[in-house]
Scaffold this active site. Structure first.
Site, PDB file in Angstrom:
ATOM      1  N   GLY A 239       0.755  -1.246   0.000  1.00 39.10           N
ATOM      2  CA  GLY A 239       0.000   0.000   0.000  1.00 39.10           C
ATOM      3  C   GLY A 239       0.778   1.284   0.000  1.00 39.10           C
ATOM      4  O   GLY A 239       0.197   2.355  -0.200  1.00 39.10           O
ATOM      5  N   PRO A 276       4.535  -5.221  -0.742  1.00 36.18           N
ATOM      6  CA  PRO A 276       4.485  -4.079  -1.646  1.00 36.18           C
ATOM      7  C   PRO A 276       4.327  -4.518  -3.103  1.00 36.18           C
ATOM      8  O   PRO A 276       4.914  -5.513  -3.523  1.00 36.18           O
ATOM      9  CB  PRO A 276       5.840  -3.403  -1.437  1.00 36.18           C
ATOM     10  CG  PRO A 276       6.747  -4.497  -0.990  1.00 36.18           C
ATOM     11  CD  PRO A 276       5.899  -5.500  -0.256  1.00 36.18           C
ATOM     12  N   GLY A 277       3.511  -3.797  -3.836  1.00 40.99           N
ATOM     13  CA  GLY A 277       3.386  -4.016  -5.275  1.00 40.99           C
ATOM     14  C   GLY A 277       3.817  -2.746  -5.988  1.00 40.99           C
ATOM     15  O   GLY A 277       4.888  -2.656  -6.570  1.00 40.99           O
ATOM     16  N   ARG A 278       2.968  -1.730  -5.838  1.00 38.69           N
ATOM     17  CA  ARG A 278       3.174  -0.471  -6.557  1.00 38.69           C
ATOM     18  C   ARG A 278       4.555   0.128  -6.303  1.00 38.69           C
ATOM     19  O   ARG A 278       5.209   0.603  -7.218  1.00 38.69           O
ATOM     20  CB  ARG A 278       2.103   0.527  -6.102  1.00 38.69           C
ATOM     21  CG  ARG A 278       2.026   1.782  -6.924  1.00 38.69           C
ATOM     22  CD  ARG A 278       1.042   2.761  -6.301  1.00 38.69           C
ATOM     23  NE  ARG A 278      -0.253   2.172  -6.033  1.00 38.69           N
ATOM     24  CZ  ARG A 278      -1.250   2.087  -6.904  1.00 38.69           C
ATOM     25  NH1 ARG A 278      -1.113   2.574  -8.112  1.00 38.69           N
ATOM     26  NH2 ARG A 278      -2.395   1.528  -6.575  1.00 38.69           N
ATOM     27  N   ARG A 314      -5.727   2.825 -15.577  1.00 42.34           N
ATOM     28  CA  ARG A 314      -5.797   3.601 -14.332  1.00 42.34           C
ATOM     29  C   ARG A 314      -6.485   4.963 -14.464  1.00 42.34           C
ATOM     30  O   ARG A 314      -7.326   5.296 -13.640  1.00 42.34           O
ATOM     31  CB  ARG A 314      -4.408   3.751 -13.703  1.00 42.34           C
ATOM     32  CG  ARG A 314      -3.783   2.395 -13.340  1.00 42.34           C
ATOM     33  CD  ARG A 314      -2.481   2.542 -12.565  1.00 42.34           C
ATOM     34  NE  ARG A 314      -2.700   3.126 -11.268  1.00 42.34           N
ATOM     35  CZ  ARG A 314      -2.491   4.384 -10.966  1.00 42.34           C
ATOM     36  NH1 ARG A 314      -1.996   5.217 -11.856  1.00 42.34           N
ATOM     37  NH2 ARG A 314      -2.768   4.831  -9.761  1.00 42.34           N
ATOM     38  N   TYR A 318      -9.615   5.106 -12.072  1.00 38.23           N
ATOM     39  CA  TYR A 318      -9.475   5.855 -10.818  1.00 38.23           C
ATOM     40  C   TYR A 318      -9.161   7.327 -11.021  1.00 38.23           C
ATOM     41  O   TYR A 318      -8.624   7.962 -10.094  1.00 38.23           O
ATOM     42  CB  TYR A 318      -8.310   5.326  -9.965  1.00 38.23           C
ATOM     43  CG  TYR A 318      -8.038   3.871  -9.882  1.00 38.23           C
ATOM     44  CD1 TYR A 318      -8.990   2.978  -9.376  1.00 38.23           C
ATOM     45  CD2 TYR A 318      -6.793   3.361 -10.251  1.00 38.23           C
ATOM     46  CE1 TYR A 318      -8.691   1.643  -9.248  1.00 38.23           C
ATOM     47  CE2 TYR A 318      -6.486   2.016 -10.126  1.00 38.23           C
ATOM     48  CZ  TYR A 318      -7.440   1.157  -9.623  1.00 38.23           C
ATOM     49  OH  TYR A 318      -7.129  -0.156  -9.490  1.00 38.23           O
ATOM     50  N   CYS A 346     -13.485   3.373 -28.406  1.00 42.96           N
ATOM     51  CA  CYS A 346     -14.786   4.027 -28.573  1.00 42.96           C
ATOM     52  C   CYS A 346     -15.518   4.194 -27.243  1.00 42.96           C
ATOM     53  O   CYS A 346     -16.568   3.586 -27.007  1.00 42.96           O
ATOM     54  CB  CYS A 346     -15.626   3.221 -29.543  1.00 42.96           C
ATOM     55  SG  CYS A 346     -14.729   2.943 -31.054  1.00 42.96           S
ATOM     56  N   GLU A 347     -14.921   4.946 -26.340  1.00 42.54           N
ATOM     57  CA  GLU A 347     -15.519   5.259 -25.048  1.00 42.54           C
ATOM     58  C   GLU A 347     -15.018   6.652 -24.668  1.00 42.54           C
ATOM     59  O   GLU A 347     -13.821   6.920 -24.805  1.00 42.54           O
ATOM     60  CB  GLU A 347     -15.013   4.320 -23.938  1.00 42.54           C
ATOM     61  CG  GLU A 347     -15.171   2.859 -24.205  1.00 42.54           C
ATOM     62  CD  GLU A 347     -16.256   2.228 -23.344  1.00 42.54           C
ATOM     63  OE1 GLU A 347     -16.788   2.886 -22.436  1.00 42.54           O
ATOM     64  OE2 GLU A 347     -16.546   1.059 -23.607  1.00 42.54           O
ATOM     65  N   TYR A 375       0.064  -1.965 -12.097  1.00 37.34           N
ATOM     66  CA  TYR A 375      -1.349  -1.958 -12.497  1.00 37.34           C
ATOM     67  C   TYR A 375      -1.507  -1.343 -13.892  1.00 37.34           C
ATOM     68  O   TYR A 375      -2.497  -0.686 -14.186  1.00 37.34           O
ATOM     69  CB  TYR A 375      -2.209  -1.232 -11.439  1.00 37.34           C
ATOM     70  CG  TYR A 375      -1.974  -1.784 -10.052  1.00 37.34           C
ATOM     71  CD1 TYR A 375      -2.477  -3.043  -9.707  1.00 37.34           C
ATOM     72  CD2 TYR A 375      -1.205  -1.109  -9.114  1.00 37.34           C
ATOM     73  CE1 TYR A 375      -2.227  -3.582  -8.455  1.00 37.34           C
ATOM     74  CE2 TYR A 375      -0.947  -1.646  -7.863  1.00 37.34           C
ATOM     75  CZ  TYR A 375      -1.464  -2.881  -7.539  1.00 37.34           C
ATOM     76  OH  TYR A 375      -1.204  -3.430  -6.307  1.00 37.34           O
TER      77      TYR A 375
HETATM   78  C1  LIG Z   1      -3.046  -5.204  -3.911  1.00 33.03           C
HETATM   79  C2  LIG Z   1      -2.519  -5.812  -2.684  1.00 33.03           C
HETATM   80  C3  LIG Z   1      -1.209  -5.540  -2.270  1.00 33.03           C
HETATM   81  C4  LIG Z   1      -0.295  -4.566  -2.980  1.00 33.03           C
HETATM   82  O1  LIG Z   1      -0.697  -3.246  -2.849  1.00 33.03           O
HETATM   83  P1  LIG Z   1       0.251  -2.062  -3.365  1.00 33.03           P
HETATM   84  O2  LIG Z   1      -0.537  -0.850  -3.133  1.00 33.03           O
HETATM   85  O3  LIG Z   1       0.498  -2.310  -4.809  1.00 33.03           O
HETATM   86  O4  LIG Z   1       1.505  -2.110  -2.573  1.00 33.03           O
HETATM   87  C5  LIG Z   1      -0.729  -6.196  -1.149  1.00 33.03           C
HETATM   88  N1  LIG Z   1      -1.527  -7.061  -0.450  1.00 33.03           N
HETATM   89  C6  LIG Z   1      -2.784  -7.340  -0.825  1.00 33.03           C
HETATM   90  C7  LIG Z   1      -3.589  -8.297  -0.031  1.00 33.03           C
HETATM   91  C8  LIG Z   1      -3.333  -6.720  -1.942  1.00 33.03           C
HETATM   92  O5  LIG Z   1      -4.597  -6.980  -2.290  1.00 33.03           O
END
Ligand SMILES: *Cc1c(COP(=O)(O)O)cnc(C)c1O
Length: 422
Positions: A239, A276-278, A314, A318, A346-347, A375
């Site tokens: 997050g 972490p992802g983002r 995105r 969002y 076409c949107e 994402y």
């Molecule tokens: C999406 C998600 C993440 C990653 O979130 P980021 O904002 O990309 O860091 C981690 N844990 C869970 C359970 C998620 O659904």
């Protein structure tokens, strides 16, 4: 910080000219930098140094096998939310013992797959799921290691579509019911409690919501331990936000995040997992696109690109902001202009930016969307029968196409004609 910079007025990914890649691969395409992935991973590693920890990359942010392999090589575990992602992580060489299985709707088949090949823990999101998992594990003569995802009812102060830690969200069990649900878990034959899990949302730009949630988790750890549960691991979710543009200010750094984690949770002597992802991949990727037309509208100019909402969802989903920069700075594009930047789909929602001040563009110019690594490609679709965008990974002077653009024949051949139409 990332590794996309101008060298002699041409945007480079590490040491590779993006113009050169565009010539070979065609547009649009995503490009990622190994050096930036490394940098971001190392930031988290050092932020958590001194505590027993595992960084489990949230595969859903960018799930190309080459990215998973790169991060796994650095030492990442994985956080997966489907059987498909679990298989991706395994195929990238990640040991089952380093894979956390999250997700609000795990199926029996997904549980079996992970129990069969190995899993670090399931992050269980409901009592209903707990019962199914226990039954399946018991039938397989296994015991499923679990954390229960608690919903701490904290406002993550992010976009409502990516806030997950409020009481009204579908995620986790209410923290007020945690004792009851943990007691239930401990009584089930196929379940072994190993920890607590939470994830309050994505693109958080302040530490305070994390700190509020983690403080509740610290208290809960004490309570559950006194109830006799072995809580040896805390999964803090992902997050942490990244700066997409001026409006985000400067989100907390992994270092500040790590210091807060140690301050709030350090005394518990738990193993810390983060997901972490983002933050790992967001600024490590660009989407490169070509200008098709500059169209004069009634009261504005439209910059019509060959990338669209199906390639980068995105902004449509969002209202997300992405910086859009020229790949080649030249004397001819030093003039300023204001555009609505759109794709060919076409949107009306196929709009990347409204009234965006940028350098003047002409058809054939290349532009790059910054911070598109997370994402982006992972959410792409083939809407309007636009082939899935290819992906490229750079590594210093080298680059490699890590997902090819499918041929139209390939896309169409996936459809099958029923016998009565033959
Ligand atoms: C999406 C998600 C993440 C990653 O979130 P980021 O904002 O990309 O860091 C981690 N844990 C869970 C359970 C998620 O659904």
């Amino acid at each position: 910080m990332d590794h996309f910079s101008y060298k002699e007025d041409i945007l480079h990914a590490e040491e590779v000219s993006i113009q050169e890649i565009a010539k070979e691969v065609g547009t649009p395409f995503y490009i990622y930098s190994t050096a930036t992935l490394r940098r971001h991973f190392d930031l988290f590693e050092s932020a958590l140094s001194g505590v027993d920890h595992l960084i489990c990359y949230a595969v859903k942010a960018a799930s190309n096998q080459a990215i998973l392999k790169t991060l796994a090589k650095f030492g990442a575990g994985m956080d997966v939310v489907s059987g498909g992602e679990y298989k991706r992580a395994r195929d990238a060489g990640v040991d089952g013992g380093r894979i956390v299985f999250s997700g609000v709707g795990k199926t029996g088949a997904e549980m079996k797959l992970a129990l069969h090949e190995g899993v670090r823990q399931f992050n269980v999101e409901s009592e209903e799921e707990l019962l199914v998992l226990s039954g399946i594990a018991h039938d397989m003569n296994r015991v499923a290691p679990i954390s229960i995802r608690v919903n701490p009812d904290v406002d993550a102060k992010t976009h409502e579509k990516i806030a997950t830690g409020k009481a009204e969200n579908k995620f986790g069990i209410p923290i007020s019911r945690a004792r009851e649900v943990y007691a239930r878990a401990a009584s089930l034959p196929g379940i072994q409690v190993v920890g607590i899990d939470l994830h309050i949302g994505s693109q958080l730009t302040q530490l305070l919501p994390f700190e509020k949630a983690y403080t509740k988790i610290a208290d809960l750890t004490d309570v559950l331990r006194s109830d006799g549960h072995e809580i040896k691991r805390l999964d803090l979710g992902g997050g942490l936000g990244i700066p997409y543009g001026l409006e985000d200010g400067s989100p907390p750094t992994p270092k500040e995040y790590g210091e807060m984690v140690k301050r709030v949770l350090g005394h518990l002597n738990c193993e810390i997992e983060i997901e972490p992802g983002r933050l790992l991949v967001g600024n490590a990727g660009l989407l490169v696109s070509e200008v098709i037309y500059v169209k004069k509208g009634h009261d504005r100019e439209f910059l019509i690109l060959d990338a669209a909402m199906n390639d980068l969802l995105r902004p449509a989903l969002y209202e997300a902001y992405h910086d859009i920069v020229p790949v080649k700075k030249s004397s001819s594009n030093q003039e300023n202009a204001i555009y609505d930047v759109v794709g060919p789909v076409c949107e009306t929602g196929d709009t990347f930016a409204k009234s965006r001040a940028m350098k003047k563009c002409s058809p054939g110019d290349l532009v790059a969307f910054r911070s598109a690594g997370a994402y982006g490609a992972a959410m792409a679709s083939e809407y309007n029968t636009r082939p899935l965008v290819p992906e490229v990974l750079t590594n210093n002077h080298e680059y490699s196409v890590i997902r090819e653009r499918p041929a139209l024949e390939e896309i169409i051949a996936r459809d099958k004609i029923p016998f009565w139409l033959k």
